[in-house]
Design an enzyme around this catalytic site. Sequence first.
Site, PDB file in Angstrom:
ATOM      1  N   GLU A 142     -23.133 -11.265  68.699  1.00  0.00           N
ATOM      2  CA  GLU A 142     -24.431 -11.918  68.640  1.00  0.00           C
ATOM      3  C   GLU A 142     -24.909 -12.067  70.069  1.00  0.00           C
ATOM      4  O   GLU A 142     -24.261 -12.725  70.870  1.00  0.00           O
ATOM      5  CB  GLU A 142     -24.318 -13.278  67.947  1.00  0.00           C
ATOM      6  CG  GLU A 142     -25.657 -13.836  67.517  1.00  0.00           C
ATOM      7  CD  GLU A 142     -26.549 -14.168  68.688  1.00  0.00           C
ATOM      8  OE1 GLU A 142     -27.716 -13.757  68.664  1.00  0.00           O
ATOM      9  OE2 GLU A 142     -26.085 -14.799  69.630  1.00  0.00           O
TER      10      GLU A 142
ATOM     11  N   CYS B 275     -28.418 -19.928  66.497  1.00  0.00           N
ATOM     12  CA  CYS B 275     -27.785 -18.656  66.153  1.00  0.00           C
ATOM     13  C   CYS B 275     -28.171 -18.199  64.761  1.00  0.00           C
ATOM     14  O   CYS B 275     -28.156 -18.973  63.821  1.00  0.00           O
ATOM     15  CB  CYS B 275     -26.271 -18.773  66.254  1.00  0.00           C
ATOM     16  SG  CYS B 275     -25.482 -17.207  65.874  1.00  0.00           S
TER      17      CYS B 275
ATOM     18  N   CYS C 262     -24.183 -16.966  62.950  1.00  0.00           N
ATOM     19  CA  CYS C 262     -23.491 -18.116  62.368  1.00  0.00           C
ATOM     20  C   CYS C 262     -24.573 -19.109  61.922  1.00  0.00           C
ATOM     21  O   CYS C 262     -24.520 -20.296  62.222  1.00  0.00           O
ATOM     22  CB  CYS C 262     -22.530 -18.758  63.334  1.00  0.00           C
ATOM     23  SG  CYS C 262     -22.945 -18.566  65.055  1.00  0.00           S
TER      24      CYS C 262
ATOM     25  N   HIS D 142     -25.142 -24.549  62.409  1.00  0.00           N
ATOM     26  CA  HIS D 142     -25.818 -25.443  63.350  1.00  0.00           C
ATOM     27  C   HIS D 142     -26.707 -26.445  62.609  1.00  0.00           C
ATOM     28  O   HIS D 142     -26.878 -27.577  63.053  1.00  0.00           O
ATOM     29  CB  HIS D 142     -26.637 -24.636  64.360  1.00  0.00           C
ATOM     30  CG  HIS D 142     -25.792 -23.900  65.343  1.00  0.00           C
ATOM     31  ND1 HIS D 142     -25.212 -24.531  66.414  1.00  0.00           N
ATOM     32  CD2 HIS D 142     -25.391 -22.613  65.393  1.00  0.00           C
ATOM     33  CE1 HIS D 142     -24.505 -23.642  67.110  1.00  0.00           C
ATOM     34  NE2 HIS D 142     -24.581 -22.475  66.494  1.00  0.00           N
TER      35      HIS D 142
ATOM     36  N   ARG E 159     -16.744 -19.116  63.916  1.00  0.00           N
ATOM     37  CA  ARG E 159     -16.205 -18.802  65.234  1.00  0.00           C
ATOM     38  C   ARG E 159     -15.443 -19.948  65.874  1.00  0.00           C
ATOM     39  O   ARG E 159     -14.955 -19.806  66.995  1.00  0.00           O
ATOM     40  CB  ARG E 159     -17.335 -18.349  66.151  1.00  0.00           C
ATOM     41  CG  ARG E 159     -17.809 -16.978  65.820  1.00  0.00           C
ATOM     42  CD  ARG E 159     -19.211 -16.700  66.274  1.00  0.00           C
ATOM     43  NE  ARG E 159     -19.626 -15.381  65.797  1.00  0.00           N
ATOM     44  CZ  ARG E 159     -20.055 -15.148  64.563  1.00  0.00           C
ATOM     45  NH1 ARG E 159     -20.146 -16.135  63.684  1.00  0.00           N
ATOM     46  NH2 ARG E 159     -20.380 -13.939  64.179  1.00  0.00           N
TER      47      ARG E 159
ATOM     48  N   SER F 296     -18.592 -20.633  71.053  1.00  0.00           N
ATOM     49  CA  SER F 296     -18.579 -19.653  72.140  1.00  0.00           C
ATOM     50  C   SER F 296     -18.745 -20.303  73.502  1.00  0.00           C
ATOM     51  O   SER F 296     -18.529 -19.651  74.519  1.00  0.00           O
ATOM     52  CB  SER F 296     -19.642 -18.580  71.900  1.00  0.00           C
ATOM     53  OG  SER F 296     -19.297 -17.831  70.754  1.00  0.00           O
TER      54      SER F 296
ATOM     55  N   CYS G  58     -20.379 -15.081  69.971  1.00  0.00           N
ATOM     56  CA  CYS G  58     -21.670 -15.418  69.389  1.00  0.00           C
ATOM     57  C   CYS G  58     -22.403 -16.214  70.440  1.00  0.00           C
ATOM     58  O   CYS G  58     -22.283 -17.406  70.531  1.00  0.00           O
ATOM     59  CB  CYS G  58     -21.464 -16.234  68.128  1.00  0.00           C
ATOM     60  SG  CYS G  58     -22.990 -16.543  67.278  1.00  0.00           S
TER      61      CYS G  58
ATOM     62  N   CYS H 190     -26.835 -15.094  74.105  1.00  0.00           N
ATOM     63  CA  CYS H 190     -26.959 -15.008  75.563  1.00  0.00           C
ATOM     64  C   CYS H 190     -26.020 -13.914  76.040  1.00  0.00           C
ATOM     65  O   CYS H 190     -25.271 -13.352  75.266  1.00  0.00           O
ATOM     66  CB  CYS H 190     -26.587 -16.318  76.219  1.00  0.00           C
ATOM     67  SG  CYS H 190     -24.900 -16.788  75.898  1.00  0.00           S
TER      68      CYS H 190
END
Lengths: 252, 390, 569
Positions: free
Chosen positions: C13, C60, C63, C67, C481, C504, C548, C551
């Site tokens: 990602e 994201c 995923c 969030h 993740r 991440s 992920c 960025c």
Amino acid sequence: MEIPNSSSSANKANGAVGGVVDRQVVYVWDLAIRLTHWINVFAILILSLTGYFIYSPFMEGRGEATNQYLMGTIRFVHFATAFVFAVNVLFRIYWSFAGTKYARWHQFVPTSRSRLRGLGRMLRYYSFLRREPPPQVGHNPLAGLAYTAIHILFVIQIFTGFALYSLAYRTGFWPSTFGWVNLLMGTPLVRLVHDIVMWLIIAFTIHHVYSGILLEIEERSGLLGSIVTGYKSLTPNHIYESDTANLPKKKP
Amino acid sequence: MANPEILSDGVWAALERSMTSRTTSRNVSRRKFLRFCSAMTAALALPLSYTTQVVEALEQTRRPALVWLEFQDCAGNSEAALRASHPGFAEIVLDLLSWNYHETVMAPSGKAAEKSLADTLKDEKGKYIAIVEGSIPMANNGIYCTIGGRTALDLAKEVCSNAYATIAIGTCATFGGLPAAEGGITGAVGVGDAIPGLRLLNLSGCPANGANLAATIVHWLTFKELPATDSLKRPLFAHGDRIHDLCPRRPHYDAGQFVRAWGDEGHRLGWCLYQMGCKGPNANYNCPQVQFNDATGWPIGVGHGCVGCASPKFWDTMTPFYRALPSVPGFGAESTADAFGTGAVAVVAGLTAAHAVGSIIRNQGAKSNGQPKAKKTIEPNQTPARPTEE
Amino acid sequence: MTRIAIDPITRIEGHLRIEVEVQGGVVTDAWSSGTMFRGIELILRNRDPRDAWLFAQRICGVCTTVHALASVRAVENALKITIPENARLIRDLMAGTQLVQDHVIHFYHLHALDWVDVTLALKADPEKTSTLAQSISAWPKSSRTYFKGVQDKLKTFVDSGQLGIFANGYWGHPAYKLPPEANLLAVAHYLEALDFQREFIRIHAVLGGKNPHPQSYLVGGMATALNPNHTATINAEKLGLITKLLKQGADFVSQVYVPDVLAIASFYKDWAAQGTGLGNYMAYGDYASDNQGKPETYFFPRGLILGRDLTKVQDVDHQQIAEYVTHSWYNYGAGDATGLHPWNGETKPNYTGPQPPFELLGDGAKYSWLKAPRYQDNAVEVGPLARVLIAYAKDKPGVKPVVDGILKQLGVDATALFSTLGRVGARAIETQLMINELPKWLGQLEENMGRGDLKIHENSLWEPSSWPKEAQGWGSVEAPRGSLAHWVHIKDGKIENYQAVVPSTWNAGPRDAKGQRGAYEQALIGTPVANPEQPVEILRTIHSFDPCLACAVHVVDPKGREYANIRVV
């Protein structure tokens, strides 16, 4: 414009002071003014009530949806009234260029020195710094300005309203004429403005009725009745001192 | 002009050799196709020897190329593309198009990946489709998003300006989206604002429905042109109508039947969500019809309001999401239009009442006006006479 | 000494750039740095906390959903809202579904091409592939004809000369060890998994209206209306669809995904000694069977393992977390050497990297848009491996036998888990555990609905007027993740501060004030690199974390050493 001797000290003692004064009946509000006024009154009343319901339905449609059209009906009334209101406002704006003396734009936008001076006088009167309201035959300059403001609100209301109305159309007159309002502000903001302006118009109405009563008490000129009959009853001095009394006649 | 029916066998054989295996795999009758090409050549008043060129022109020997760039994104549109079903992602990527660059799914990394992009730019110049996902940060020399040491703007300019057309996918790429919302500092904008003058299609939505991407590709392949758009360059087939006007809950709106609290009776009966802040009346999108994930569901269908995710600046204009109207600017997050309006009316009423009291006091024992007495009438356009001295 | 920069890293990602120092064919140092910044935490300020999850979910799109869940949990924690059981079950069903689907996508579409040479599949004998497939699984699509069809399709594709997403892959690299038959099997399942992920995630469309970015969360519960006797709500038809999809999911996971992982792993056992990394593992834990979210009822247990010591699992207290920006493009008011708990977190961007275009990020002390989170100043790894290790070490019922069975099947011991291959295996193990559990949660939801319990939302604290003047909360999720948490500070009904520490960030974050490497950086040390032009080995370890980022991650040398050879690949 020429207002002869309007500041003449000889006329300081105006007709209202001391004993019975002959009053003249002046035909101030022509039929169009009166009609547009009352159409506005009823339209605003209906639009506010139905509009508020559309924003926040305070009643529930009961039973199966198939037998109900509460919101649909109220929206229909709102839209139908909106058309009447919009045409009315448009006509009134036209009439301010084509109408009789007291209907015309000079009454609303103070451009002359005397109208501007009248503005200050009226403000002083309202803030208790002046005893008497400055005499006027038509609108006093402050009221005229307020009516300019209210017409700006009307126009905002018409544009935001038709912008929202245009949302139901894919193409054609409505989106191409009013769609830009939605693009400019984002539709929820258009709704917000439409709602807030309603409240501002209601607030204006409160003051409008109050000032009518106040000036009626001060001047006993039949001001309140004049919006029905068209006539005010004024003292000669009052008429003479009014800065709009000597406006040039409308060119045929 | 030669009649295609009387072509010699040798010409047929040559034409057949010029055909690619691709036509065969598509099960198009070669002979039929060649006859068409010959007729076409005749119709165009070209010499018969041009038939081969006509065949080549009509026969698509190469799958159209596509590159997919990702900038200030969440890959949500890439994921949504994976959910497309008719055609599905595998068919789009392997059968219909040559999907040459897409960081989320492509095999090579680093310079090898950049080669895939460079090859497309070189070999397919002016012919490929560029898809852009994510906004482009313009502030601070673009340092908020760099790929391979190059800024998003730098990359987008090169790739999009050499493309046949650019498809901005998702509300970030179309209108700036979340990074461009109030409070953002990266100067994020959509592709159209970053690079004016592109042949651009805005496939908006957060994320854009994979079904709409698939439809756009099919539209392009079938009708050989990009779909017609609205004033925001969004395709009409996806954004032509308002959610509110297509909503299955609309009868409840018209009936005045509203959900008033989450999980209340109206909510369990599928009533209108407008009072819970649904932005369906403000949003143009085809969610009610195509729905999501192979037409399995959509937010309003489940019981949550629309947030207007395909509209420009929706993070600012459509919020707060759970109120019918936004907050009154400058009066805090809690300020409803109602509170503001009634407040304004109350203030005016209060001031008026105070003024009335003041006026009464002022007028105590003041003038004693007699009853007005009518004497003569002056018409509006008449100039009044100067009053006589008394 | 060679310095390698890989940019962009694909099949993750976002965009990722890795620079490593290679000496004698082995990675000796690495730096990890994100180069994309959106400022979502800044954008969230002054907004209605009830809206926050919609913003946060857009952190994201891969995923997705997790969030949103972390966000509503953080606000509920701050406002002390207990959600109804139905809401908890729907949320767990959605999060669990996401975990299964995401792990399958990761293995086949993001990770497999590091292990599978697509071009070799053309050389496979379909008959042998069929035999191989039938020997490892009862999956019905395993005939010679089926694999011949896949191979023909692949051949047509390759013959077209337009390789699309497979163009310029590292095909033929000596690190690819699978026989042609296994490659063909994997290619067939790569395509099948594309269909699977699309079908299975329809569960999100049923319960959440769409995927990615489902839209049915609420602070205080869910907006997913339940009513067995209405067309527009979750009724038996919808429950039946979920049941069917879960069944399909269970079949695919146990008959395709898990056997494929084991089969491929058996050819890459040397990777059980690569990418060992930090050796510190942390999980907040998740999936409580209690509406208050009590950690002792978690299906994925909470815990912390330090120094690969499986005999000691410590508890986790989120107050012990601090984020450093010493090597990140941010400033802290109290100085960049300090660590801040997310409640007091600051997001003040301060880019000090080179101006683009650039070949290398340069030698600045700051080299990333990611912050460096630490637990009691320990760099820790989060993710499926951490979760499985903690469950294994805590002897969570049902976990140890599965893990031991797999280790035995591959003929390796438990230390093999601390590796690149261990991460791949742990992901498959927890997918199997989750797909077994999901029908139970659905059953509970059905049972509640059958009893007439249709409550999905706690209304009493919905209106901001019912909230305290000021409140702080945090919400954690075990995302696919790894450990994810959001922290929120609410004041006067608005968001005063918002911080997210995503998996991440833990794994891909840069060095901290003490110079301790992040999880990616540490795991890359010792990775062999046969051909610096085709760094497939680096991709294996990086992908094993399932990056992920939303960025880019960029590895640079902060010390400014001179390199004999700088390659950007």
